[in-house]
Design a protein around this motif. Structure first.
Motif, PDB file in Angstrom:
ATOM      1  N   LEU A 152       0.838  -1.202   0.000  1.00 54.89           N
ATOM      2  CA  LEU A 152       0.000   0.000   0.000  1.00 54.89           C
ATOM      3  C   LEU A 152       0.873   1.252   0.000  1.00 54.89           C
ATOM      4  O   LEU A 152       0.587   2.213  -0.724  1.00 54.89           O
ATOM      5  CB  LEU A 152      -0.920  -0.004   1.221  1.00 54.89           C
ATOM      6  N   ARG A 153       1.956   1.225   0.781  1.00 52.51           N
ATOM      7  CA  ARG A 153       2.897   2.351   0.797  1.00 52.51           C
ATOM      8  C   ARG A 153       3.509   2.554  -0.581  1.00 52.51           C
ATOM      9  O   ARG A 153       3.691   3.684  -1.044  1.00 52.51           O
ATOM     10  CB  ARG A 153       3.990   2.059   1.835  1.00 52.51           C
ATOM     11  N   GLU A 154       3.801   1.445  -1.261  1.00 54.78           N
ATOM     12  CA  GLU A 154       4.372   1.516  -2.614  1.00 54.78           C
ATOM     13  C   GLU A 154       3.380   2.154  -3.589  1.00 54.78           C
ATOM     14  O   GLU A 154       3.760   2.983  -4.426  1.00 54.78           O
ATOM     15  CB  GLU A 154       4.740   0.110  -3.086  1.00 54.78           C
ATOM     16  N   ALA A 155       2.102   1.782  -3.472  1.00 50.67           N
ATOM     17  CA  ALA A 155       1.061   2.360  -4.339  1.00 50.67           C
ATOM     18  C   ALA A 155       0.919   3.855  -4.084  1.00 50.67           C
ATOM     19  O   ALA A 155       0.787   4.655  -5.025  1.00 50.67           O
ATOM     20  CB  ALA A 155      -0.268   1.649  -4.104  1.00 50.67           C
ATOM     21  N   LYS A 156       0.953   4.256  -2.817  1.00 49.61           N
ATOM     22  CA  LYS A 156       0.860   5.679  -2.473  1.00 49.61           C
ATOM     23  C   LYS A 156       2.054   6.449  -3.037  1.00 49.61           C
ATOM     24  O   LYS A 156       1.902   7.584  -3.501  1.00 49.61           O
ATOM     25  CB  LYS A 156       0.807   5.840  -0.952  1.00 49.61           C
ATOM     26  N   ASP A 157       3.228   5.838  -2.980  1.00 53.07           N
ATOM     27  CA  ASP A 157       4.432   6.489  -3.514  1.00 53.07           C
ATOM     28  C   ASP A 157       4.318   6.721  -5.018  1.00 53.07           C
ATOM     29  O   ASP A 157       4.784   7.742  -5.537  1.00 53.07           O
ATOM     30  CB  ASP A 157       5.677   5.640  -3.214  1.00 53.07           C
ATOM     31  N   LYS A 158       3.686   5.762  -5.712  1.00 53.91           N
ATOM     32  CA  LYS A 158       3.495   5.926  -7.162  1.00 53.91           C
ATOM     33  C   LYS A 158       2.585   7.125  -7.439  1.00 53.91           C
ATOM     34  O   LYS A 158       2.829   7.903  -8.380  1.00 53.91           O
ATOM     35  CB  LYS A 158       2.865   4.660  -7.759  1.00 53.91           C
ATOM     36  N   LEU A 159       1.546   7.288  -6.610  1.00 54.65           N
ATOM     37  CA  LEU A 159       0.624   8.409  -6.792  1.00 54.65           C
ATOM     38  C   LEU A 159       1.317   9.734  -6.446  1.00 54.65           C
ATOM     39  O   LEU A 159       1.113  10.745  -7.123  1.00 54.65           O
ATOM     40  CB  LEU A 159      -0.618   8.219  -5.931  1.00 54.65           C
ATOM     41  N   ILE A 160       2.136   9.709  -5.396  1.00 50.80           N
ATOM     42  CA  ILE A 160       2.908  10.903  -5.030  1.00 50.80           C
ATOM     43  C   ILE A 160       3.850  11.284  -6.174  1.00 50.80           C
ATOM     44  O   ILE A 160       3.993  12.461  -6.522  1.00 50.80           O
ATOM     45  CB  ILE A 160       3.699  10.662  -3.727  1.00 50.80           C
ATOM     46  N   GLU A 161       4.480  10.272  -6.768  1.00 52.23           N
ATOM     47  CA  GLU A 161       5.393  10.499  -7.893  1.00 52.23           C
ATOM     48  C   GLU A 161       4.663  11.101  -9.087  1.00 52.23           C
ATOM     49  O   GLU A 161       5.233  11.891  -9.847  1.00 52.23           O
ATOM     50  CB  GLU A 161       6.048   9.171  -8.271  1.00 52.23           C
ATOM     51  N   ALA A 162       3.402  10.730  -9.236  1.00 47.77           N
ATOM     52  CA  ALA A 162       2.610  11.242 -10.360  1.00 47.77           C
ATOM     53  C   ALA A 162       2.328  12.732 -10.240  1.00 47.77           C
ATOM     54  O   ALA A 162       2.048  13.392 -11.241  1.00 47.77           O
ATOM     55  CB  ALA A 162       1.297  10.473 -10.469  1.00 47.77           C
ATOM     56  N   GLY A 163       2.425  13.284  -9.014  1.00 45.11           N
ATOM     57  CA  GLY A 163       2.179  14.707  -8.805  1.00 45.11           C
ATOM     58  C   GLY A 163       3.127  15.592  -9.602  1.00 45.11           C
ATOM     59  O   GLY A 163       2.689  16.373 -10.453  1.00 45.11           O
ATOM     60  N   PRO A 164       4.446  15.459  -9.367  1.00 40.37           N
ATOM     61  CA  PRO A 164       5.390  16.237 -10.181  1.00 40.37           C
ATOM     62  C   PRO A 164       5.292  15.924 -11.673  1.00 40.37           C
ATOM     63  O   PRO A 164       5.376  16.828 -12.508  1.00 40.37           O
ATOM     64  CB  PRO A 164       6.757  15.816  -9.623  1.00 40.37           C
ATOM     65  N   ALA A 172       0.838   9.787 -21.152  1.00 38.36           N
ATOM     66  CA  ALA A 172       1.470   8.461 -21.122  1.00 38.36           C
ATOM     67  C   ALA A 172       2.265   8.253 -19.835  1.00 38.36           C
ATOM     68  O   ALA A 172       2.195   7.190 -19.209  1.00 38.36           O
ATOM     69  CB  ALA A 172       2.367   8.281 -22.342  1.00 38.36           C
ATOM     70  N   LYS A 173       3.027   9.268 -19.435  1.00 38.35           N
ATOM     71  CA  LYS A 173       3.841   9.152 -18.218  1.00 38.35           C
ATOM     72  C   LYS A 173       2.971   9.053 -16.968  1.00 38.35           C
ATOM     73  O   LYS A 173       3.256   8.276 -16.050  1.00 38.35           O
ATOM     74  CB  LYS A 173       4.788  10.350 -18.098  1.00 38.35           C
ATOM     75  N   ILE A 174       1.911   9.852 -16.930  1.00 35.80           N
ATOM     76  CA  ILE A 174       1.006   9.832 -15.781  1.00 35.80           C
ATOM     77  C   ILE A 174       0.267   8.493 -15.719  1.00 35.80           C
ATOM     78  O   ILE A 174       0.111   7.899 -14.646  1.00 35.80           O
ATOM     79  CB  ILE A 174      -0.001  10.995 -15.864  1.00 35.80           C
ATOM     80  N   LYS A 175      -0.158   8.025 -16.889  1.00 37.03           N
ATOM     81  CA  LYS A 175      -0.894   6.750 -16.963  1.00 37.03           C
ATOM     82  C   LYS A 175      -0.034   5.587 -16.478  1.00 37.03           C
ATOM     83  O   LYS A 175      -0.523   4.692 -15.784  1.00 37.03           O
ATOM     84  CB  LYS A 175      -1.346   6.503 -18.401  1.00 37.03           C
ATOM     85  N   LEU A 176       1.239   5.604 -16.820  1.00 31.75           N
ATOM     86  CA  LEU A 176       2.144   4.534 -16.402  1.00 31.75           C
ATOM     87  C   LEU A 176       2.196   4.439 -14.875  1.00 31.75           C
ATOM     88  O   LEU A 176       2.079   3.341 -14.309  1.00 31.75           O
ATOM     89  CB  LEU A 176       3.545   4.792 -16.961  1.00 31.75           C
ATOM     90  N   LEU A 177       2.328   5.571 -14.209  1.00 31.69           N
ATOM     91  CA  LEU A 177       2.428   5.571 -12.751  1.00 31.69           C
ATOM     92  C   LEU A 177       1.100   5.205 -12.083  1.00 31.69           C
ATOM     93  O   LEU A 177       1.077   4.431 -11.123  1.00 31.69           O
ATOM     94  CB  LEU A 177       2.889   6.947 -12.263  1.00 31.69           C
ATOM     95  N   THR A 178       0.005   5.749 -12.592  1.00 34.81           N
ATOM     96  CA  THR A 178      -1.298   5.461 -11.978  1.00 34.81           C
ATOM     97  C   THR A 178      -1.699   4.006 -12.202  1.00 34.81           C
ATOM     98  O   THR A 178      -2.300   3.389 -11.316  1.00 34.81           O
ATOM     99  CB  THR A 178      -2.388   6.398 -12.521  1.00 34.81           C
ATOM    100  N   GLU A 179      -1.356   3.452 -13.355  1.00 31.17           N
ATOM    101  CA  GLU A 179      -1.665   2.035 -13.607  1.00 31.17           C
ATOM    102  C   GLU A 179      -0.841   1.130 -12.697  1.00 31.17           C
ATOM    103  O   GLU A 179      -1.337   0.100 -12.226  1.00 31.17           O
ATOM    104  CB  GLU A 179      -1.428   1.693 -15.076  1.00 31.17           C
ATOM    105  N   GLU A 180       0.409   1.506 -12.458  1.00 31.52           N
ATOM    106  CA  GLU A 180       1.246   0.733 -11.540  1.00 31.52           C
ATOM    107  C   GLU A 180       0.639   0.764 -10.133  1.00 31.52           C
ATOM    108  O   GLU A 180       0.591  -0.258  -9.444  1.00 31.52           O
ATOM    109  CB  GLU A 180       2.668   1.292 -11.505  1.00 31.52           C
ATOM    110  N   ALA A 181       0.175   1.947  -9.717  1.00 32.88           N
ATOM    111  CA  ALA A 181      -0.462   2.084  -8.399  1.00 32.88           C
ATOM    112  C   ALA A 181      -1.725   1.227  -8.316  1.00 32.88           C
ATOM    113  O   ALA A 181      -1.964   0.547  -7.312  1.00 32.88           O
ATOM    114  CB  ALA A 181      -0.797   3.551  -8.127  1.00 32.88           C
ATOM    115  N   MET A 182      -2.523   1.230  -9.386  1.00 28.02           N
ATOM    116  CA  MET A 182      -3.777   0.478  -9.388  1.00 28.02           C
ATOM    117  C   MET A 182      -3.542  -1.025  -9.451  1.00 28.02           C
ATOM    118  O   MET A 182      -4.286  -1.799  -8.850  1.00 28.02           O
ATOM    119  CB  MET A 182      -4.659   0.949 -10.546  1.00 28.02           C
ATOM    120  N   ASP A 183      -2.502  -1.448 -10.150  1.00 33.16           N
ATOM    121  CA  ASP A 183      -2.159  -2.875 -10.188  1.00 33.16           C
ATOM    122  C   ASP A 183      -1.807  -3.377  -8.786  1.00 33.16           C
ATOM    123  O   ASP A 183      -2.203  -4.475  -8.380  1.00 33.16           O
ATOM    124  CB  ASP A 183      -0.980  -3.127 -11.129  1.00 33.16           C
TER     125      ASP A 183
END
Length: 229
Positions: A152-164, A172-183
């Motif tokens: 769960l912490r890893e998923a949150k980090d992916k979403l935090i990373e998507a902010g910048p 495409a870049k945003i989708k990659l991170l959000t899909e990783e978080a959702m997976d």
């Protein structure tokens, strides 16, 4: 206005877990003896002194190209200057907190891109919340949940990373991170479902055992009564 900002809340220790030494004060943005308001060309660089990763992604965006050409949009056009609130997903929405609609017209390509970014981010955020809620409910199961909490912490980090990254406006870049978080959160939710099913089966088993025990006790009681009679 500064005292109401996220920066000030960090500086004065009002946000647990945030280091007050990292929060900017007046001098960090304006300098000391030769203090002047940052000029148009340097606003992004002033903010970039602390938010260097975000600055890098902003420089990849069409916003940066426009800023060099006509002077806007700058950081302050979306985030404000002194009363800076902590940014959230709603900035890309069409709601009250939405900022994209202040420059872009309805049905424009730009606003459509904002909608896509908002959808990607809000879906990931909602799924993380669902996973967080599920883990909270599973705490009473007695199961080892530390691995799932780390995920769960890893998923949150992916979403935090998507902010910048969202400052690049690169779908495409945003989708990659959000899909990783959702997976990650899907795997957590599946594990939580299995735990809940196991708890439900365990509960049903105990109910059956309790029912059989009660029925057996009742039969013994009837038998003893008949023997005494």
């Amino acid at each position: 206005e500064y005292m109401e900002s996220h920066h000030a809340r960090v500086l004065y220790g009002k946000i647990p877990g945030k280091n007050p030494m990292l929060a900017p004060n007046c001098a960090d943005c304006h300098g000391i003896h030769g203090a002047t308001p940052p000029g148009v060309d340097e606003v992004v660089n002033v903010c970039g002194n602390c938010h260097s990763i975000t600055q890098g992604f902003f420089k990849e965006s069409p916003h940066f190209a426009a800023m060099k050409r006509v002077g806007v949009p700058k950081c302050i056009n979306c985030h404000g200057n002194h009363k800076i609130e902590f940014p959230d997903v709603e900035m890309f929405s069409e709601g009250e907190k939405g900022v994209c609609k202040s420059c872009h017209e309805e049905k424009s390509i730009q606003l459509e891109r904002a909608r896509q970014i908002y959808t990607l981010l809000i879906n990931a955020e909602n799924q993380i919340r669902e996973a967080e809620k599920g883990l909270k409910e599973a705490e009473t199961s007695g199961k080892y949940l530390e691995d799932l909490q780390l995920k769960l912490r890893e998923a949150k980090d992916k979403l935090i990373e998507a902010g910048p990254v969202s400052h690049s406006l690169n779908i495409a870049k945003i989708k990659l991170l959000t899909e990783e978080a959702m997976d990650i959160t899907k795997k957590i939710n599946n594990s939580v479902k299995e735990i809940k099913m196991e708890l439900s089966m365990r509960k049903n088993t105990w109910m059956v055992i309790a029912g059989l025990t009660l029925f057996t006790a009742l039969l013994i009681g009837v038998k003893l009564y008949m023997i005494e009679k």
